[in-house]
Design a protein around this motif. Sequence first.
Motif, PDB file in Angstrom:
ATOM      1  N   GLN A 139     -28.372 -14.560  23.016  1.00 19.37           N
ATOM      2  CA  GLN A 139     -27.483 -15.540  23.646  1.00 19.37           C
ATOM      3  C   GLN A 139     -26.269 -14.803  24.187  1.00 19.37           C
ATOM      4  OE1 GLN A 139     -27.437 -19.273  23.049  1.00 19.37           O
ATOM      5  NE2 GLN A 139     -29.428 -19.345  22.062  1.00 19.37           N
ATOM      6  N   ALA A 140     -25.775 -15.263  25.328  1.00 18.06           N
ATOM      7  CA  ALA A 140     -24.571 -14.682  25.926  1.00 18.06           C
ATOM      8  C   ALA A 140     -23.782 -15.808  26.586  1.00 18.06           C
ATOM      9  CB  ALA A 140     -24.920 -13.608  26.946  1.00 18.06           C
ATOM     10  N   GLU A 141     -22.524 -15.536  26.888  1.00 19.33           N
ATOM     11  CA  GLU A 141     -21.687 -16.530  27.547  1.00 19.33           C
ATOM     12  C   GLU A 141     -22.181 -16.787  28.969  1.00 19.33           C
ATOM     13  OE1 GLU A 141     -19.331 -18.262  26.135  1.00 19.33           O
ATOM     14  OE2 GLU A 141     -19.557 -17.202  24.217  1.00 19.33           O
ATOM     15  N   THR A 142     -21.853 -17.974  29.509  1.00 21.82           N
ATOM     16  CA  THR A 142     -22.356 -18.380  30.818  1.00 21.82           C
ATOM     17  C   THR A 142     -21.986 -17.398  31.922  1.00 21.82           C
ATOM     18  OG1 THR A 142     -22.230 -20.710  30.180  1.00 21.82           O
ATOM     19  CG2 THR A 142     -22.348 -20.231  32.531  1.00 21.82           C
ATOM     20  N   THR A 144     -20.654  -5.160  30.866  1.00 19.73           N
ATOM     21  CA  THR A 144     -20.981  -5.301  29.452  1.00 19.73           C
ATOM     22  C   THR A 144     -20.843  -6.768  29.053  1.00 19.73           C
ATOM     23  OG1 THR A 144     -18.695  -4.896  28.734  1.00 19.73           O
ATOM     24  CG2 THR A 144     -20.161  -2.978  28.900  1.00 19.73           C
ATOM     25  N   MET A 145     -21.632  -7.174  28.074  1.00 16.83           N
ATOM     26  CA  MET A 145     -21.565  -8.553  27.610  1.00 16.83           C
ATOM     27  C   MET A 145     -21.888  -8.604  26.128  1.00 16.83           C
ATOM     28  SD  MET A 145     -24.962  -9.748  29.643  1.00 16.83           S
ATOM     29  CE  MET A 145     -24.308  -8.854  31.056  1.00 16.83           C
ATOM     30  N   ARG A 146     -21.150  -9.440  25.434  1.00 19.75           N
ATOM     31  CA  ARG A 146     -21.403  -9.627  24.016  1.00 19.75           C
ATOM     32  C   ARG A 146     -22.627 -10.508  23.849  1.00 19.75           C
ATOM     33  NH1 ARG A 146     -20.812 -12.943  19.907  1.00 19.75           N
ATOM     34  NH2 ARG A 146     -20.231 -12.118  17.858  1.00 19.75           N
ATOM     35  N   VAL A 147     -23.534 -10.120  22.928  1.00 19.20           N
ATOM     36  CA  VAL A 147     -24.762 -10.877  22.712  1.00 19.20           C
ATOM     37  C   VAL A 147     -24.981 -11.113  21.223  1.00 19.20           C
ATOM     38  CG1 VAL A 147     -25.919 -10.086  24.818  1.00 19.20           C
ATOM     39  CG2 VAL A 147     -26.147  -8.753  22.720  1.00 19.20           C
ATOM     40  N   ASP A 148     -25.611 -12.235  20.926  1.00 20.69           N
ATOM     41  CA  ASP A 148     -26.085 -12.544  19.582  1.00 20.69           C
ATOM     42  C   ASP A 148     -27.603 -12.527  19.642  1.00 20.69           C
ATOM     43  OD1 ASP A 148     -23.503 -13.007  18.469  1.00 20.69           O
ATOM     44  OD2 ASP A 148     -23.480 -14.965  19.442  1.00 20.69           O
ATOM     45  N   ILE A 149     -28.238 -11.723  18.783  1.00 22.26           N
ATOM     46  CA  ILE A 149     -29.684 -11.569  18.868  1.00 22.26           C
ATOM     47  C   ILE A 149     -30.389 -12.268  17.714  1.00 22.26           C
ATOM     48  CG2 ILE A 149     -29.484  -9.400  20.136  1.00 22.26           C
ATOM     49  CD1 ILE A 149     -30.178  -7.911  17.584  1.00 22.26           C
ATOM     50  N   GLU A 150     -31.645 -12.641  17.978  1.00 22.08           N
ATOM     51  CA  GLU A 150     -32.504 -13.290  16.985  1.00 22.08           C
ATOM     52  C   GLU A 150     -33.873 -12.623  17.048  1.00 22.08           C
ATOM     53  OE1 GLU A 150     -34.745 -17.582  16.411  1.00 22.08           O
ATOM     54  OE2 GLU A 150     -32.852 -17.504  17.529  1.00 22.08           O
ATOM     55  N   PRO A 151     -34.390 -12.101  15.937  1.00 13.74           N
ATOM     56  CA  PRO A 151     -35.661 -11.368  15.970  1.00 13.74           C
ATOM     57  C   PRO A 151     -36.849 -12.275  16.283  1.00 13.74           C
ATOM     58  CG  PRO A 151     -34.991 -11.716  13.701  1.00 13.74           C
ATOM     59  CD  PRO A 151     -33.846 -12.185  14.562  1.00 13.74           C
ATOM     60  N   ILE A 152     -37.829 -11.727  17.010  1.00  9.53           N
ATOM     61  CA  ILE A 152     -39.090 -12.424  17.281  1.00  9.53           C
ATOM     62  C   ILE A 152     -40.231 -11.710  16.567  1.00  9.53           C
ATOM     63  CG2 ILE A 152     -40.718 -13.180  19.052  1.00  9.53           C
ATOM     64  CD1 ILE A 152     -38.418 -13.266  21.018  1.00  9.53           C
ATOM     65  N   ARG A 153     -40.407 -10.425  16.879  1.00  9.44           N
ATOM     66  CA  ARG A 153     -41.447  -9.638  16.230  1.00  9.44           C
ATOM     67  C   ARG A 153     -41.152  -8.164  16.472  1.00  9.44           C
ATOM     68  NH1 ARG A 153     -43.497 -10.824  21.240  1.00  9.44           N
ATOM     69  NH2 ARG A 153     -44.636  -9.137  22.309  1.00  9.44           N
ATOM     70  N   SER A 154     -41.866  -7.292  15.769  1.00  7.72           N
ATOM     71  CA  SER A 154     -41.744  -5.853  16.003  1.00  7.72           C
ATOM     72  C   SER A 154     -43.129  -5.229  15.992  1.00  7.72           C
ATOM     73  CB  SER A 154     -40.863  -5.198  14.933  1.00  7.72           C
ATOM     74  OG  SER A 154     -41.399  -5.390  13.647  1.00  7.72           O
ATOM     75  N   GLU A 155     -43.335  -4.278  16.871  1.00  8.95           N
ATOM     76  CA  GLU A 155     -44.622  -3.585  16.957  1.00  8.95           C
ATOM     77  C   GLU A 155     -44.458  -2.313  17.772  1.00  8.95           C
ATOM     78  OE1 GLU A 155     -46.651  -5.806  20.810  1.00  8.95           O
ATOM     79  OE2 GLU A 155     -46.922  -6.740  18.846  1.00  8.95           O
ATOM     80  N   GLY A 198     -27.746  -7.909  11.543  1.00  6.28           N
ATOM     81  CA  GLY A 198     -26.594  -8.456  10.839  1.00  6.28           C
ATOM     82  C   GLY A 198     -25.269  -8.146  11.499  1.00  6.28           C
ATOM     83  N   SER A 199     -25.293  -7.374  12.575  1.00  3.44           N
ATOM     84  CA  SER A 199     -24.055  -6.988  13.238  1.00  3.44           C
ATOM     85  C   SER A 199     -23.430  -8.181  13.956  1.00  3.44           C
ATOM     86  CB  SER A 199     -24.311  -5.861  14.239  1.00  3.44           C
ATOM     87  OG  SER A 199     -23.128  -5.545  14.942  1.00  3.44           O
ATOM     88  N   LYS A 200     -22.109  -8.269  13.898  1.00  2.00           N
ATOM     89  CA  LYS A 200     -21.374  -9.341  14.565  1.00  2.00           C
ATOM     90  C   LYS A 200     -20.692  -8.857  15.847  1.00  2.00           C
ATOM     91  CE  LYS A 200     -22.396 -12.179  11.260  1.00  2.00           C
ATOM     92  NZ  LYS A 200     -23.443 -13.219  11.499  1.00  2.00           N
ATOM     93  N   ASP A 201     -20.945  -7.613  16.216  1.00  2.00           N
ATOM     94  CA  ASP A 201     -20.271  -7.061  17.391  1.00  2.00           C
ATOM     95  C   ASP A 201     -21.256  -6.222  18.198  1.00  2.00           C
ATOM     96  OD1 ASP A 201     -18.425  -6.348  19.258  1.00  2.00           O
ATOM     97  OD2 ASP A 201     -17.155  -5.159  17.927  1.00  2.00           O
ATOM     98  N   LEU A 202     -22.165  -6.906  18.895  1.00  2.00           N
ATOM     99  CA  LEU A 202     -23.163  -6.238  19.727  1.00  2.00           C
ATOM    100  C   LEU A 202     -22.819  -6.441  21.193  1.00  2.00           C
ATOM    101  CD1 LEU A 202     -26.522  -7.262  17.985  1.00  2.00           C
ATOM    102  CD2 LEU A 202     -25.283  -5.106  17.760  1.00  2.00           C
ATOM    103  N   GLN A 203     -22.983  -5.383  21.979  1.00  2.00           N
ATOM    104  CA  GLN A 203     -22.741  -5.469  23.412  1.00  2.00           C
ATOM    105  C   GLN A 203     -23.929  -4.898  24.171  1.00  2.00           C
ATOM    106  OE1 GLN A 203     -18.981  -3.585  24.402  1.00  2.00           O
ATOM    107  NE2 GLN A 203     -18.017  -5.591  24.579  1.00  2.00           N
TER     108      GLN A 203
END
Length: 212
Positions: A178-181, A158-169, A145-150
């Motif tokens: 996702q990150a900027e170009t 360093t780069m700002r990223v938006d993450i989306e969960p796939i699985r955990s194990e 839920g964080s809006k400020d991940l690096q």
Amino acid sequence: MMDEPRLSAEELACFSELFSPTRVGTALTNDPLINHVLTVTTEVPQVIASILGKAKLTLLAEVGPYKLWFPLLMRVDDFGQFQPTLGVPEVLDASGVERSWRLTQADDVWIFDHDQGEQWSVASLSSSGMAIRAKSQQQFKQLLGSKDLQLQLPNGETMRVDIEPIRSEKGLAFVKFQAETEEREALRQFLFSRHRSQHAQLYRDLRYTQAT
């Protein structure tokens, strides 16, 4: 849908002069099944199209079981001559299901969550995904839920990223990001350097020739 690339006769002639497909057996491994191929193509595979951005021309170097896709730009110099410029390659692992190469020794890569004031270690990393060492399920939900991940690389990038969960194990949380170009290019440079370091012998065997 991506626009179909249109090449002039001069550009096509330039490519034929600069590069020729070359197949070279690896002298050090003495394995006839491992070959290196260098080709220019106007096709950008869908699996890397979003990673390479707007690149319409690529140089493909097949290095052992890996494919290196270099974005290829054509510029005209002051004398009217075409000058090809290679960008940072995306490394694909073609030994099984073709996908971006994953660095599995990424202990010097970190995710910083500025919302929580926490840092998380990264167990593995590719151009579009990573495995994060999950401290707890509750904290990981907060991380999502964080809006400020690096993402921090060991070279200080360093780069700002938006993450989306796939699985955990097994204490690892696998995510897409996702990150900027421009930041993606820095990440590709880091991964390419690590891949070249880990597979130095394959790169020593890579050769290409110019057409005459």
